[in-house]
Design an enzyme around this catalytic site. Structure first.
Site, PDB file in Angstrom:
ATOM      1  N   ASP A  33       0.914  -1.136   0.101  1.00  0.00           N
ATOM      2  CA  ASP A  33       0.064   0.106   0.097  1.00  0.00           C
ATOM      3  C   ASP A  33       0.965   1.120   0.017  1.00  0.00           C
ATOM      4  O   ASP A  33       1.735   1.408   0.529  1.00  0.00           O
ATOM      5  CB  ASP A  33      -1.047  -0.060   1.200  1.00  0.00           C
ATOM      6  CG  ASP A  33      -1.926   1.125   1.192  1.00  0.00           C
ATOM      7  OD1 ASP A  33      -3.142   0.502   0.826  1.00  0.00           O
ATOM      8  OD2 ASP A  33      -1.577   2.068   1.214  1.00  0.00           O
ATOM      9  N   ILE A  34       0.473   2.340  -0.787  1.00  0.00           N
ATOM     10  CA  ILE A  34       1.394   3.515  -0.769  1.00  0.00           C
ATOM     11  C   ILE A  34       1.172   4.278   0.381  1.00  0.00           C
ATOM     12  O   ILE A  34       2.124   4.992   0.597  1.00  0.00           O
ATOM     13  CB  ILE A  34       0.727   4.345  -2.089  1.00  0.00           C
ATOM     14  CG1 ILE A  34       1.921   5.332  -2.386  1.00  0.00           C
ATOM     15  CG2 ILE A  34      -0.420   5.247  -1.731  1.00  0.00           C
ATOM     16  CD1 ILE A  34       1.468   5.844  -4.030  1.00  0.00           C
ATOM     17  N   ASN A  91     -12.753  -3.137   2.729  1.00  0.00           N
ATOM     18  CA  ASN A  91     -13.839  -2.126   2.829  1.00  0.00           C
ATOM     19  C   ASN A  91     -14.594  -2.219   1.465  1.00  0.00           C
ATOM     20  O   ASN A  91     -14.112  -2.432   0.451  1.00  0.00           O
ATOM     21  CB  ASN A  91     -13.118  -0.828   2.769  1.00  0.00           C
ATOM     22  CG  ASN A  91     -12.114  -0.701   3.897  1.00  0.00           C
ATOM     23  OD1 ASN A  91     -12.675  -0.846   5.195  1.00  0.00           O
ATOM     24  ND2 ASN A  91     -11.091   0.179   3.863  1.00  0.00           N
ATOM     25  N   HIS A 104     -10.324  -5.007  -3.398  1.00  0.00           N
ATOM     26  CA  HIS A 104      -8.974  -5.424  -2.672  1.00  0.00           C
ATOM     27  C   HIS A 104      -8.941  -5.628  -1.467  1.00  0.00           C
ATOM     28  O   HIS A 104      -9.900  -5.287  -0.811  1.00  0.00           O
ATOM     29  CB  HIS A 104      -7.930  -4.237  -3.031  1.00  0.00           C
ATOM     30  CG  HIS A 104      -8.848  -2.800  -2.316  1.00  0.00           C
ATOM     31  ND1 HIS A 104      -9.648  -2.009  -3.250  1.00  0.00           N
ATOM     32  CD2 HIS A 104      -8.458  -2.244  -1.328  1.00  0.00           C
ATOM     33  CE1 HIS A 104      -9.925  -1.044  -2.292  1.00  0.00           C
ATOM     34  NE2 HIS A 104      -9.509  -1.028  -1.337  1.00  0.00           N
ATOM     35  N   HIS A 106      -7.118  -5.820   2.030  1.00  0.00           N
ATOM     36  CA  HIS A 106      -5.621  -5.194   2.589  1.00  0.00           C
ATOM     37  C   HIS A 106      -5.264  -6.269   3.722  1.00  0.00           C
ATOM     38  O   HIS A 106      -6.137  -7.021   4.411  1.00  0.00           O
ATOM     39  CB  HIS A 106      -6.194  -4.094   3.670  1.00  0.00           C
ATOM     40  CG  HIS A 106      -6.810  -2.644   2.879  1.00  0.00           C
ATOM     41  ND1 HIS A 106      -6.028  -1.683   2.913  1.00  0.00           N
ATOM     42  CD2 HIS A 106      -8.040  -2.506   2.536  1.00  0.00           C
ATOM     43  CE1 HIS A 106      -6.792  -0.834   2.224  1.00  0.00           C
ATOM     44  NE2 HIS A 106      -7.813  -1.387   2.013  1.00  0.00           N
TER      45      HIS A 106
HETATM   46  P1  AMP Z   1      -9.816   1.667   0.335  1.00  0.00           P
HETATM   47  O1  AMP Z   1     -10.064   2.791   1.462  1.00  0.00           O
HETATM   48  O2  AMP Z   1     -10.094   0.278   0.933  1.00  0.00           O
HETATM   49  O3  AMP Z   1     -10.541   1.626  -0.903  1.00  0.00           O
HETATM   50  O4  AMP Z   1      -8.323   1.558   0.365  1.00  0.00           O
HETATM   51  C1  AMP Z   1      -7.469   1.908  -0.773  1.00  0.00           C
HETATM   52  C2  AMP Z   1      -6.207   1.972  -0.844  1.00  0.00           C
HETATM   53  O5  AMP Z   1      -5.469   1.986  -1.836  1.00  0.00           O
HETATM   54  C3  AMP Z   1      -5.552   2.783   0.388  1.00  0.00           C
HETATM   55  O6  AMP Z   1      -4.972   2.373   1.713  1.00  0.00           O
HETATM   56  C4  AMP Z   1      -4.367   3.556  -0.272  1.00  0.00           C
HETATM   57  O7  AMP Z   1      -3.261   3.962   0.490  1.00  0.00           O
HETATM   58  C5  AMP Z   1      -4.153   2.564  -1.384  1.00  0.00           C
HETATM   59  N1  AMP Z   1      -3.589   3.190  -2.681  1.00  0.00           N
HETATM   60  C6  AMP Z   1      -3.955   4.205  -3.478  1.00  0.00           C
HETATM   61  N2  AMP Z   1      -3.243   4.302  -4.515  1.00  0.00           N
HETATM   62  C7  AMP Z   1      -2.254   3.325  -4.572  1.00  0.00           C
HETATM   63  C8  AMP Z   1      -1.357   3.377  -5.185  1.00  0.00           C
HETATM   64  N3  AMP Z   1      -0.887   3.915  -6.466  1.00  0.00           N
HETATM   65  N4  AMP Z   1      -0.306   2.104  -4.822  1.00  0.00           N
HETATM   66  C9  AMP Z   1      -0.641   1.360  -3.831  1.00  0.00           C
HETATM   67  N5  AMP Z   1      -1.631   1.495  -3.013  1.00  0.00           N
HETATM   68  C10 AMP Z   1      -2.543   2.764  -3.368  1.00  0.00           C
END
Ligand code: AMP
Length: 120
Positions: A33-34, A91, A104, A106
């Site tokens: 995760d970023i 989520n 996705h 986590h």
């Molecule tokens: P959600 O709130 O469950 O949709 O989580 C989305 C997740 O995607 C968050 O934890 C972000 O930090 C992560 N995210 C967004 N853009 C990127 C990216 N380019 N690379 C890796 N993770 C990302």
């Protein structure tokens, strides 16, 4: 609502945005995760166009489901989470607080997680 081809994970799968996959098959990818919320914070995503767990659970093929679960098993072992455990979060839609509309999971670990939900 139709699948948004321009969501960030669709771009990552297409290779439009560079991303270092820690695991990949034709059906699944896993990457850090970023904005990590724990020492280990990995996202596991199917490559198919599924908006949420709801769609993935109902519509994915047996092979896609198998690859997804194998990816999770790989990440857990690879990141050393087998012994002390981890938290898997998915989520979903507005009530679940999903930000990226591509399914996705986590995987968080590497330290003791705080209580799961904080009611405001
Ligand atoms: P959600 O709130 O469950 O949709 O989580 C989305 C997740 O995607 C968050 O934890 C972000 O930090 C992560 N995210 C967004 N853009 C990127 C990216 N380019 N690379 C890796 N993770 C990302």
């Amino acid at each position: 609502m139709t699948y948004d081809q321009n969501n960030i994970f669709a771009k990552i799968i297409r290779g439009d945005i560079p991303c270092n996959f820690i695991y990949e098959t034709e059906h699944v990818a896993a990457f850090d995760d970023i904005a990590p919320q724990a020492p280990v914070h990995v996202l596991v995503i199917p490559k198919g166009q599924y908006k949420s767990l709801t769609e993935f659970s109902a519509q994915a093929s047996a092979e896609e489901l198998e690859h997804f679960h194998h990816a999770i098993a790989h990440v857990i072992k690879d990141k050393g989470l087998t012994e002390n455990g981890y938290r898997a979060i998915c989520n979903t839609d507005s009530h679940g607080g999903q930000e990226v509309p591509h399914f996705h999971m986590h995987i968080l670990g590497g330290e003791k997680m705080p209580p799961m939900l904080v009611k405001s």
